[in-house]
Design a protein around this motif. Sequence first.
Motif, PDB file in Angstrom:
ATOM      1  N   GLU A 118      65.163  26.956   5.491  1.00 54.95           N
ATOM      2  CA  GLU A 118      66.590  27.285   5.561  1.00 54.95           C
ATOM      3  C   GLU A 118      66.896  27.585   7.028  1.00 54.95           C
ATOM      4  O   GLU A 118      66.177  28.349   7.680  1.00 54.95           O
ATOM      5  CB  GLU A 118      66.958  28.481   4.695  1.00 54.95           C
ATOM      6  N   THR A 119      67.937  26.968   7.555  1.00 59.28           N
ATOM      7  CA  THR A 119      68.246  27.090   8.979  1.00 59.28           C
ATOM      8  C   THR A 119      69.749  27.088   9.202  1.00 59.28           C
ATOM      9  O   THR A 119      70.513  26.550   8.388  1.00 59.28           O
ATOM     10  CB  THR A 119      67.614  25.917   9.761  1.00 59.28           C
ATOM     11  N   LYS A 120      70.161  27.690  10.310  1.00 54.29           N
ATOM     12  CA  LYS A 120      71.567  27.653  10.713  1.00 54.29           C
ATOM     13  C   LYS A 120      71.842  26.489  11.660  1.00 54.29           C
ATOM     14  O   LYS A 120      72.986  26.259  12.049  1.00 54.29           O
ATOM     15  CB  LYS A 120      71.953  28.971  11.384  1.00 54.29           C
ATOM     16  N   ASN A 121      70.805  25.777  12.045  1.00 60.23           N
ATOM     17  CA  ASN A 121      70.959  24.658  12.962  1.00 60.23           C
ATOM     18  C   ASN A 121      71.375  23.389  12.243  1.00 60.23           C
ATOM     19  O   ASN A 121      71.444  23.353  11.014  1.00 60.23           O
ATOM     20  CB  ASN A 121      69.640  24.421  13.715  1.00 60.23           C
ATOM     21  N   ASN A 122      71.624  22.360  13.036  1.00 59.73           N
ATOM     22  CA  ASN A 122      71.940  21.034  12.506  1.00 59.73           C
ATOM     23  C   ASN A 122      70.781  20.074  12.758  1.00 59.73           C
ATOM     24  O   ASN A 122      70.980  18.863  12.847  1.00 59.73           O
ATOM     25  CB  ASN A 122      73.203  20.473  13.175  1.00 59.73           C
ATOM     26  N   TYR A 123      69.570  20.654  12.856  1.00 61.97           N
ATOM     27  CA  TYR A 123      68.428  19.869  13.288  1.00 61.97           C
ATOM     28  C   TYR A 123      67.166  20.555  12.787  1.00 61.97           C
ATOM     29  O   TYR A 123      67.056  21.775  12.822  1.00 61.97           O
ATOM     30  CB  TYR A 123      68.429  19.831  14.828  1.00 61.97           C
ATOM     31  N   TYR A 124      66.197  19.739  12.340  1.00 65.91           N
ATOM     32  CA  TYR A 124      64.927  20.324  11.912  1.00 65.91           C
ATOM     33  C   TYR A 124      63.833  19.266  11.985  1.00 65.91           C
ATOM     34  O   TYR A 124      64.040  18.099  11.626  1.00 65.91           O
ATOM     35  CB  TYR A 124      65.025  20.849  10.476  1.00 65.91           C
ATOM     36  N   LEU A 125      62.681  19.692  12.484  1.00 68.34           N
ATOM     37  CA  LEU A 125      61.493  18.850  12.441  1.00 68.34           C
ATOM     38  C   LEU A 125      60.613  19.344  11.303  1.00 68.34           C
ATOM     39  O   LEU A 125      60.131  20.475  11.333  1.00 68.34           O
ATOM     40  CB  LEU A 125      60.714  18.929  13.760  1.00 68.34           C
ATOM     41  N   ASP A 126      60.413  18.493  10.317  1.00 69.07           N
ATOM     42  CA  ASP A 126      59.632  18.859   9.139  1.00 69.07           C
ATOM     43  C   ASP A 126      58.253  18.199   9.223  1.00 69.07           C
ATOM     44  O   ASP A 126      58.123  16.974   9.057  1.00 69.07           O
ATOM     45  CB  ASP A 126      60.362  18.399   7.871  1.00 69.07           C
ATOM     46  N   PHE A 127      57.237  18.993   9.540  1.00 61.52           N
ATOM     47  CA  PHE A 127      55.872  18.480   9.531  1.00 61.52           C
ATOM     48  C   PHE A 127      55.383  18.479   8.088  1.00 61.52           C
ATOM     49  O   PHE A 127      55.293  19.527   7.447  1.00 61.52           O
ATOM     50  CB  PHE A 127      54.984  19.322  10.447  1.00 61.52           C
ATOM     51  N   VAL A 128      55.071  17.302   7.588  1.00 63.51           N
ATOM     52  CA  VAL A 128      54.932  17.106   6.145  1.00 63.51           C
ATOM     53  C   VAL A 128      53.524  16.736   5.700  1.00 63.51           C
ATOM     54  O   VAL A 128      53.325  16.355   4.533  1.00 63.51           O
ATOM     55  CB  VAL A 128      55.919  16.015   5.668  1.00 63.51           C
TER      56      VAL A 128
END
Length: 541
Positions: A70-80
């Motif tokens: 959960e983030t307030k940003n408009n960007y995320y790197l998801d290491f999967v």
Amino acid sequence: MKKFFSIIIILLLVKSVSAQDHLNQYLTKPDHFTAKGYDSHVELRWPDLKNAVSYRLYAATDSAYQLRTETKNNYYLDFVTDLGRNISLKYKLVPVNRKGKELTSETVEANASIHDFTDEELMNMVQKYTFRYFWNFGRADLGMARERDNHPDGDIVTIGGSGFGVMALMVGVKHGWITREQAVDRLLNLTKFLKTTDRFHGMWAHWYNADTQKAYHFSKYDDGGDIVESSFMMEGLLAARQFFNHPTPKEKFLQQQITDLWKSMDWDFYTRGQDVLYWHWSPDYGWKMNHPIHGYNECLITYILAASSPDHAISPDVYHKGWAGNNWDTFANNSTYYGMMLPLGNRKWMGGPLFFAHYSYMGLNPKGLRDRYANYWQQNRRQTLINRAYCIDNPYGWKGYGPDFWGLTAGDKVPDGYTAHAPGFQRDLGTITPTAALSSMPYTPNESMKVLKNLYRNYGKYLFGPFGFYDGINLSVGNKPEDHVRKTYLAIDQGPIVVMIENYRSGLVWNSFMKNEDVLRGLKRLDFTIDNKPIQVNETK
């Protein structure tokens, strides 16, 4: 950068904030939810969604979705890779309102897949992410790079790091990340700034305040000309002058602007009439810093450019007696470490930090380059291998050190501060700086690639961010994975990653810089040879 290893180390204490949060604003927001897969992570971006104060990201490889963040940003790197390798994923982005309620009616979806990257794909990925530091985070109106991602003194831009950024623009054009015209426009903003801002006998200061566009003090007496930082800038500009050579009005004008700046740099003034170059001069404090440049370090390019100047060249004696005088015990080394004899560099710290093998050689091609003091390819390769061997030996027992976790150079310490990390007592503090091994790719491609893969695949969740690898990692600090990483970015560490990996891949910047007749003439004046042959120049010019 004022990293003259044997004199002083500047500690920069920077707020411990999330670089990803801080830098999110500099990444372009798409007009819809996007998911792009790489080797081990998926990059997710989205526009602002109505009534959302945060966003929850869910992912699934089948029908069972799980919350990823959960983030307030408009960007995320998801290491999967915790979900598997070579997998396809479905994502749901769910806005959350002020009351913590999910706005499921506004949910958006996207798909992505990851696959094992080849070495070329991995290098390209790291270069492209790191390039963003200069393109997205740079001051486009000035063409300048910011010193670091969150400087405590405000919006501070850097001359040396911006010179590295110039070379990074060339890489960006080659790979199609930006257009040629975009790069030229950015460089024209740069040359305009360089021409009109504070200059000191043709040189620039180390730092400038981006808002006032005036020189900003690096230290109390260091508020004027800095010939080392200025040489890093001109190293980039001279490479760009050769690269941007199309017969268009803009590129012709850019070339002329660079030539004018180059000719106006008064290198001879900085000798003070002696057989040595001095690092600083201030209009307020004169030669107060009193910093002659000698001993082997990052400043070889400074002496070479000073000898290459078309209008203000130093005499060869300044190089041979000042820079390379063997009475300085930090110049000639000739000691053997781990079975390898190192020609040059600080003896106490096995040659010193690895940026000695990077900064001067981003444009200057060390392949086949020799003078009476060293074979510079041999020098740089051996320094890199010694640095690696020391980390494998690991005399102080730091966690993680080994064949895929090495590289001591200047950068941010973990948990805080800044220093020139190097082999040996008081220089090896357990922090590995990613730029060290990555920027050594031309010298040790196999060994450096092992570090790249390890840092990305095993530590990327915390170490890899919106502009590539963060500045430092120390597995001996803290109890949680996030405690091991210094989430900061520095221009002088970012630039060599982009440029030196490219020099390994294609020789792009080396080939451009080494076409400069002025530089070849300067090398010849200092008795350099290339491939054991005298340097050929057009003496009619």
